[in-house]
Scaffold this motif. Structure first.
Motif, short mmCIF file in Angstrom:
data_model
loop_
_atom_site.label_atom_id
_atom_site.label_comp_id
_atom_site.label_asym_id
_atom_site.label_seq_id
_atom_site.Cartn_x
_atom_site.Cartn_y
_atom_site.Cartn_z
N LEU A 175 0.83 -1.20 0.00
CA LEU A 175 0.00 0.00 0.00
C LEU A 175 0.86 1.25 0.00
CD1 LEU A 175 -2.16 -1.44 2.82
CD2 LEU A 175 -3.14 -0.87 0.64
N LYS A 176 0.50 2.19 -0.83
CA LYS A 176 1.14 3.51 -0.82
C LYS A 176 0.40 4.37 0.20
CE LYS A 176 2.31 7.43 -3.79
NZ LYS A 176 2.22 7.98 -5.18
N LEU A 177 1.12 4.80 1.23
CA LEU A 177 0.48 5.53 2.33
C LEU A 177 0.26 6.99 1.95
CD1 LEU A 177 2.42 4.06 5.38
CD2 LEU A 177 0.31 3.23 4.30
N PRO A 178 -0.94 7.52 2.23
CA PRO A 178 -1.25 8.92 1.88
C PRO A 178 -0.68 9.89 2.91
CG PRO A 178 -3.16 7.89 2.88
CD PRO A 178 -2.12 6.81 2.79
N VAL A 179 0.64 9.99 2.94
CA VAL A 179 1.32 10.89 3.87
C VAL A 179 1.97 12.02 3.08
CG1 VAL A 179 3.14 11.08 5.62
CG2 VAL A 179 1.74 9.01 5.49
N ASP A 180 1.78 13.23 3.53
CA ASP A 180 2.30 14.41 2.83
C ASP A 180 3.73 14.70 3.29
OD1 ASP A 180 2.73 16.78 1.52
OD2 ASP A 180 1.28 17.96 2.68
N PHE A 181 4.68 14.60 2.35
CA PHE A 181 6.08 14.88 2.65
C PHE A 181 6.54 16.23 2.09
CE2 PHE A 181 5.95 10.14 2.25
CZ PHE A 181 6.18 9.86 3.58
N SER A 182 5.62 16.99 1.52
CA SER A 182 6.02 18.18 0.77
C SER A 182 6.60 19.29 1.64
CB SER A 182 4.81 18.74 0.00
OG SER A 182 3.76 19.12 0.89
N ASN A 183 6.30 19.29 2.94
CA ASN A 183 6.78 20.37 3.81
C ASN A 183 8.04 20.01 4.60
OD1 ASN A 183 4.73 22.25 3.14
ND2 ASN A 183 3.30 21.17 4.48
N ILE A 184 8.60 18.84 4.34
CA ILE A 184 9.87 18.49 5.00
C ILE A 184 10.94 19.48 4.52
CG2 ILE A 184 11.72 16.78 5.11
CD1 ILE A 184 9.66 14.62 5.07
N PRO A 185 11.73 20.06 5.42
CA PRO A 185 12.76 21.03 5.01
C PRO A 185 13.67 20.46 3.92
CG PRO A 185 12.53 21.00 7.40
CD PRO A 185 11.68 19.89 6.88
N THR A 186 13.92 21.27 2.90
CA THR A 186 14.63 20.79 1.73
C THR A 186 16.06 20.35 2.05
OG1 THR A 186 15.20 23.08 1.18
CG2 THR A 186 13.26 22.13 0.12
N TYR A 187 16.69 20.92 3.07
CA TYR A 187 18.07 20.56 3.37
C TYR A 187 18.17 19.09 3.78
CZ TYR A 187 17.76 20.26 8.50
OH TYR A 187 17.47 19.87 9.77
N LEU A 188 17.07 18.54 4.32
CA LEU A 188 17.08 17.14 4.73
C LEU A 188 16.90 16.18 3.55
CD1 LEU A 188 14.89 17.29 7.94
CD2 LEU A 188 17.31 16.73 7.83
N TYR A 263 6.94 16.16 13.55
CA TYR A 263 8.04 16.41 14.49
C TYR A 263 9.23 17.04 13.75
CZ TYR A 263 6.19 13.83 18.53
OH TYR A 263 5.44 13.42 19.61
N ILE A 264 9.53 16.50 12.57
CA ILE A 264 10.66 17.00 11.79
C ILE A 264 10.43 18.45 11.38
CG2 ILE A 264 11.91 16.74 9.61
CD1 ILE A 264 12.64 14.60 11.57
N ILE A 265 9.23 18.73 10.87
CA ILE A 265 8.91 20.08 10.41
C ILE A 265 8.91 21.06 11.58
CG2 ILE A 265 7.12 21.51 9.33
CD1 ILE A 265 6.27 18.96 7.79
N GLN A 266 8.25 20.68 12.68
CA GLN A 266 8.20 21.56 13.85
C GLN A 266 9.59 21.76 14.43
OE1 GLN A 266 5.36 19.70 16.48
NE2 GLN A 266 3.68 19.90 15.01
N GLY A 267 10.39 20.68 14.44
CA GLY A 267 11.75 20.80 14.96
C GLY A 267 12.57 21.80 14.18
N TYR A 268 12.40 21.81 12.87
CA TYR A 268 13.12 22.77 12.02
C TYR A 268 12.74 24.20 12.40
CZ TYR A 268 14.21 25.45 7.80
OH TYR A 268 14.65 26.41 6.92
N HIS A 269 11.45 24.46 12.52
CA HIS A 269 11.01 25.83 12.85
C HIS A 269 11.40 26.21 14.28
CE1 HIS A 269 8.88 26.47 9.10
NE2 HIS A 269 8.27 25.31 9.24
N ARG A 270 11.35 25.25 15.20
CA ARG A 270 11.74 25.56 16.57
C ARG A 270 13.25 25.81 16.67
NH1 ARG A 270 8.48 24.21 20.86
NH2 ARG A 270 10.08 25.34 22.04
#
Length: 383
Positions: A175-188, A263-270
């Protein structure tokens, strides 16, 4: 054999079709794997000048398996469509009327072979789904997922494979999971060595018997996403519950992965907020900082004529995980010639503080700890 070497052995008249399959052939859910060709052979006599290979085995990733189909052209008649042999799937009989690109074969179109393969894989998917009728339990799993909007077109099934030990009917759902990865910081997302293709998360669930008493789930992440989330050991999915159903289990895995991404996205902004606050509080005391991922910060501070550096390392899952402080004397060296340092991982800290509060608390901690560090540097370091 590399794709280029293989293509060089193909008859020139057939090469455009096969080149497009090898270079652009991403079929199905696993976008990280291209189609591959092996076992190149020729139907020509040994006196025919090469290259003249016109038949080969095509490897197609599907539902965690690799389908191996034989494709047979005739290099003397390159305008004719190929024949197909479907390997071990002797019961797979495609419906000819649904193979539009095979019936209307256009040898002037380099995509024609790839289009036929896509139509065949679609029919193969239906063939595998029909095999689920041998197990009412597994058919229920399929029907329940099929009725949901997220998984109807994002599912591959490999069914009917008998367990070598028990002879039980078994199946695997991919199954392809419907998870949005578009906002992960580009440096990662930019440090992977090769082009990873689409950012995707696939969940494989293997049912080893018809009654679903042995179920084994496994999560597969595309290279960039795996790297961004901290490596293949950073995410552990729960075991499939006894008596559970996919329609309940899959959303749990989706939510777990979505939370990890958040967590990853929030961690970047924090982290960015944290460093901005330190820039404000310490001003010219800031020596350098990571202006891309906001993972590192170095301060040069002075206390009663004693100068020292503080290196701050902010973890990927900040603020949940506490930053590491490394105090370094600018005067004292170790026996190996390195600047004398002490690492602090336990100090006043709360993930609930905002960046400004963290900077104030850090400044207060530096003042209380510096005397202890200075004494240790003089006692253990060399000038």
């Amino acid at each position: 054999m590399s794709p280029e070497v293989a293509l060089n052995r193909i008859s020139p008249a057939l090469r455009p079709f096969i080149s497009n399959v090898v270079r652009n052939g991403k079929i199905g859910l696993d976008a990280t794997n291209n189609l591959k060709i092996t076992d190149l052979k020729s139907g020509c006599t040994s006196l025919t000048p090469g290259p003249c290979c016109d038949r080969f085995k095509l490897h197609i990733p599907y539902a965690g398996e690799t389908l191996k189909w034989d494709i047979i052209f005739n290099c003397h008649y390159p305008d004719l469509p190929p024949d197909f042999i479907f390997g071990e799937d002797i019961d797979f009989l495609p419906e000819p009327t649904l193979l539009h690109h095979l019936n209307g074969w256009n040898s002037q179109n380099p995509d024609c072979l790839l289009l036929v393969i896509k139509e065949l894989v679609q029919q193969y998917h239906k063939y595998q789904c029909d095999r689920l009728h041998e197990s009412s339990r597994l058919m229920f799993e399929y029907t329940a997922l099929q009725e949901g909007p997220e998984f109807g077109d994002n599912m591959e099934i490999y069914a009917g494979r008998k367990n070598n030990w028990t002879g039980e009917f078994s199946a695997r759902f991919l199954l392809k999971l419907p998870v949005d990865f578009s906002n992960i910081p580009t440096y990662l997302l930019k440090d992977t060595i090769v082009d990873p293709g689409e950012d995707v998360a696939l969940l494989s669930v293997s049912f080893e018997d018809a009654e679903a008493t042995q179920v084994f789930p496994k999560l597969y992440l595309s290279p960039r996403i795996e790297h961004a989330l901290g490596g293949n050991s950073a995410l552990h999915i729960p075991p499939f519950p006894s008596g559970g159903c996919l329609i309940d289990y899959v959303p749990q895995v989706c939510q777990l992965l979505t939370n990890k991404v958040q967590y990853i996205i929030q961690g970047y902004h924090r982290r960015r907020e944290y460093i901005a606050a330190f820039l404000s509080h310490f001003g010219t005391g800031v020596v350098e900082y990571d202006a891309e991922g906001f993972t590192k910060l170095t301060l040069l501070l002075i206390w009663k004529d004693f100068c020292f550096l503080v290196h701050i390392d902010l973890p990927l899952y900040f603020p949940r995980d506490q930053p590491t402080l490394t105090f370094q004397s600018v005067y004292h060296f170790t026996n190996s010639g390195q600047l004398y340092q002490q690492i602090q991982k336990s100090y006043p800290y709360s993930p609930r503080w905002d960046g400004n509060e963290m900077a104030k608390r850090a400044k207060a901690y530096f003042k209380t700890y510096v005397l202890q560090f200075q004494e240790a540097a003089f006692a253990n370091g060399k000038l």
